[in-house]
Structure formats: structure tokens, C-alpha cells
Design a protein around this motif. Sequence first.
Motif, mmCIF file in Angstrom:
data_model
loop_
_atom_site.group_PDB
_atom_site.id
_atom_site.type_symbol
_atom_site.label_atom_id
_atom_site.label_comp_id
_atom_site.label_asym_id
_atom_site.label_seq_id
_atom_site.Cartn_x
_atom_site.Cartn_y
_atom_site.Cartn_z
ATOM 1 N N LYS A 111 0.865 -1.178 0.000
ATOM 2 C CA LYS A 111 0.000 0.000 0.000
ATOM 3 C C LYS A 111 0.902 1.227 0.000
ATOM 4 C CE LYS A 111 -3.792 2.320 2.461
ATOM 5 N NZ LYS A 111 -4.790 2.249 1.378
ATOM 6 N N ALA A 112 0.831 1.991 -1.059
ATOM 7 C CA ALA A 112 1.724 3.147 -1.181
ATOM 8 C C ALA A 112 1.159 4.130 -2.202
ATOM 9 C CB ALA A 112 3.129 2.714 -1.586
ATOM 10 N N SER A 113 1.602 5.380 -2.051
ATOM 11 C CA SER A 113 1.323 6.416 -3.051
ATOM 12 C C SER A 113 2.496 6.431 -4.021
ATOM 13 C CB SER A 113 1.153 7.779 -2.382
ATOM 14 O OG SER A 113 0.051 7.765 -1.494
ATOM 15 N N VAL A 114 2.232 6.093 -5.271
ATOM 16 C CA VAL A 114 3.294 5.895 -6.252
ATOM 17 C C VAL A 114 3.431 7.136 -7.129
ATOM 18 C CG1 VAL A 114 4.147 4.433 -8.115
ATOM 19 C CG2 VAL A 114 2.758 3.431 -6.279
ATOM 20 N N PRO A 115 4.558 7.836 -7.059
ATOM 21 C CA PRO A 115 4.739 9.010 -7.925
ATOM 22 C C PRO A 115 4.897 8.595 -9.383
ATOM 23 C CG PRO A 115 6.743 8.560 -6.694
ATOM 24 C CD PRO A 115 5.699 7.624 -6.164
#
Length: 587
Positions: A356-360
Motif C-alpha cells: 500500500k503506497a502512493s506511487v509518484p
Amino acid sequence: MSKTEAPEEQNELGAAGSQLSTAPVDRAMPGSFGGKRAPGAVGWLVWSGREVVGWVRWMWRQLTSMRVALLLLLLLSLGAIPGSLIPQTSIDELKVADFKKAHTTLGPIYEKFQLFDVYSSVWFSAIYILLFISLIGCIVPRTWQFVGQLRGRPPGAPKRLDRLPAYTTWRTDAEPGQVHESALSLLKGRRFRVHTTGGQGTSKTSVAAEKGYLREAGNLFFHISLIVLLVAFAVGALFKSEGGKLVVQGDGFSNTLTQYDNFKSGSLFDTEELAPFSFKLDSFDSTFERKGPEKGTARTYRANVTYSEGPDGAEKKKAIEVNKPLEVDGSKVYLIGHGYAPTVTVRDGKGKVVYKASVPLLPIDSNGTATGAVKVLDGYRDKSGKKEQLGFNAFFVPTFAGEGHGQMFSQFPALDYPVLALSGYHGSLGVDSGLPQNVYQLDTSKMQKFKDSKGELLKKRMRPGETMTLPNGAGSITFDKDIKRWATFQISQQPGSMWALIGAISAIFGLAGSLFIQRRRVWVRAVRGADGVTVVEMAGLGRSESAKLPEELGDLAAHLHEKAPSAPDPDHADSTPQVVPAEGAEK
């Protein structure tokens, strides 16, 4: 004075025509510096020594001459052109590598002549050092000469004032002493440096005045400013540091070497000199024009951060904008880029969250269309329990036009209708090979496609909150509603930049003074003639012939004439002063 005037006539000016500038006298090179050679080995050695010393002195005079300094400055400017046109290793090594691959013939030639490292090359450094030496060798003697001129007085009048470029004379009934006193008062009021020469009451008495010293001061100031610029640039190149960092909203950065995405510095920079500070990206604000021909044009880019100086510094708020950096302990943090970081959640076949991550994602156009990759390195197991890695090619648009409205490219840079397109792979991402990888690209050489019901690559366009289910119970990936922003920052230390600015501004003022201020001398001589009438002579001499000198002398003569009016002269009905202009001034 005419250029064709005989040398003996020029010499009549004597000290009056000397030292109007601080430029050294350019002497011609003699045929032999050693002079006459005495016979024998000792004579040859003595002659050779004199010859070597003479040539060294001559070369030093050439190097420290103003024309050579200007030539070196021109060469330095020309040498900087390849650094602007050809990719530089110190700026972007990837571009240099791409250039070499695309130009197999030019690449080796450019590399041989150090054109990929212009500013650290031997030839550029040689020009730079020679210019530095030339300027110092040129300025030091001129400065001492100028100081000596300031401490001295204007020279006395030459014997023949009528040979000067600007000249006027008239006869008056006023006493010579009275004329001299009036001239002194007049010239002092015009801010001339003035004094009486030849002794009071003698036939050689005259008033000598000089003005325009700021011309030489401006000339020296200009060249001193160039030295300041050169030193500032050298210090900046040797001790600078510059690095980039991409920070996702909610994450932070600490100014240590390991935190940088990329970092480069000068050869004398010590990484222990990195300023101790940290900051966190709280939010990123942006506004865009929504109507008219400039629709989509950015109006505001602002990164709101919380920063602190030192390990125990108090937290402070700051908004970093374009050209409005955060300044901390000699370092500047610039905002140089921004984009979107969609948040995704990956679950395995049992529903366990493994990623779970915010991917640039990197933007590819001005409307925010972005591409990238989602890489699940650890924690995932397939339905049989075997460890595996997952990879997804990602394509994101903040404002999707909708199905049937062309290709999937953003129509507007704001988050009006975000859509994320994913295509999935499983296997090995190749990160264990030891070779560097681009975090925004997916290496599928050791991976297999997830296939849909038709046997094609599994891919799906998703709106926030939607999920793409992986086949054969492999799990799922969800496009969460939390879409974060990211910003890229450039953190730099540029010692000497303020001195470079001061040097540049000072050079402009110095050059303006040397170009627009004229250094000139004025002499007034009043002598009683044989018939008892006083003959007044006024003359002016400038560093270069100019129409302004005769005009100024005419104005001074008119005011002095009011104090010492012309005496009646039966041979001349018109007794007004006649100013003889400089050659060409009447044109």
C-alpha cells in the motif's frame, strides 16, 4: 591635436599631456634584449641571461596588457559555447551517454577535446587562470599609478596653449592676479581640482585644473569587479553542492547524502558541510486557468512545508514557490517540479494487504498525463505459497475525456476526473541482479503477463475506489481514493553567488563611468602685455578628442569673461571670446 603633428611639437606639452590615463606606455620590442655580446663563454652566458630575462619581461608585459585581457575574456566566452550546446557530464551523464551512442564519430572527438567536461577541462582552466593573472597584473600597477595621481596636483600649463585642441584668448583691462583669482573661484565651483602654478605674480603664473578622475576610477573598478566575478565563480565551482529529491505529500527529507535522489558537488566540497536541516511536504497547492485561450495555464504552484534547522530546531512553516526558495543555513531549497502520486493497495489471494503506497508518476505533458510503474518487491505469495514479485505498468490522467472521446490523455491538469490504467505482470523484477534500474520503468524480461479471459494482457482503466482482480486467485489491486501530490526539490549550496552578483553590478557601474565620464584638464594664463593690457589664454585637453571639451571650455570662458571683460581693441570690433574647437567638433 593632429595625429600628424611633429614629435617635437607633441613634446612641448610635457607633463601637461601626461598621465591622463593609467594605461602603461606600450614600448616597442627591441631587436635584442641582451645587447652587445662580449666574446668568450662568459660573454655568451651573460648575454643569454639578459636575453632570457628580457623575453620574460616582454611576455609578462604582453600578458598583463589590457588588449590581451580582453582577448582572453573573448576566448573564455567562446569556450563557454560548447558547454551550452553539448551535453555535460557534470549536469546529465545519461544525456552524454545517449549522445555518444547516437554520434559514434563525433563522440570520441568531443571526448578527446574534453567537450563533455568543458568547465573542468584543461584548456578552459588555462584560459581562466591566464585571464585572472592578466587582470591582476594589469590592475595592480595602474591602481598605484592612479593613487599617485590622486595624491598629486594637476600639472602646470604647457608653453604654447594655442596648440591644444580647445583654445581661446582675449585681452582685458583686469589685472592678471584678478583674472587668476576669478578663474580659481570659477573652476572650484565647477568641482575641478585646481591650484596655481608658476608662483604668484610672475609671467609663468597660471591656473591648472583637472576633472573626470572617476573615468579612471570606473575603469579600474570595472576590472576589479571582473576579478571578483572570476573568484566568485571559481569558489562556487569548487565548493558548490547540488542535489535533487522527490518528496510525496506527507513524506519528508533530511539533508544528508543518503537522502538525495541525485547529488553532485565541487571537487573541494566536503559532504560533512551539508547544512543540518529537514523538512516535510504538508501539501501542494496548484491553480489553473479554466477559461479562454490560456485554459490549463498554471496560475499558482505552492509547496507548503514544515522545516526545522538542526536536530533539535523548532518547527517552522514555509510556502515554497517558483523563484521563492526556502533558505536555511546557507542552503536554498527550490521547487522545480510536481505531479500526482495515486495510492494503490495490493492484496494477495487470501485478501492480505501486501503493498500500500502512493506511487509518484512522471508527467509527460502539460495537462498532467503521467506514466510510471508499481513494483511489489516483498511480501507477496501466489496461491501455492511461493514468493513472487508483482509489477504493473501505470498510466494516469487527472482529467479523462471518457470512453469514445479519443486516446487516454488528460484534458486538464486538475483532478477533475482522474483515471488510472494498469497492466499486470508477475515473476522477477530483476532488482537482485545488482544493476541499477529506473524506478519509473518496468523490466518485464523475467516476468510473465497476467492474462484476461481472452488470453491477452490483463489491463484495466479504473476510477478511484475501483479494483482490478488478478486471474486464478492471484489477488487484486485497488486504486484508492487518496490521490496525493508530489514535488521535486533542488537543494543547493552556492558559495560566492552573492559576491558574483555584487561583482556583476559593480562591473556595470564601473563600465558606465569609464564610458560616459571624460577626464580633462583646463589651464588659464593671464599675462600683462607690452602695451599694459592683460592677455588671457584658456585651453583644454582631454584624454580623447570630443566636441564636449570645446563646449565646456567655451562655457567657462564666457563666465570668466564676465569677470574680466574684453578691453577695447581697434583692430577687432568683435571682442567676444573665440573658442577654437577640437578637430572635427564642428561637424
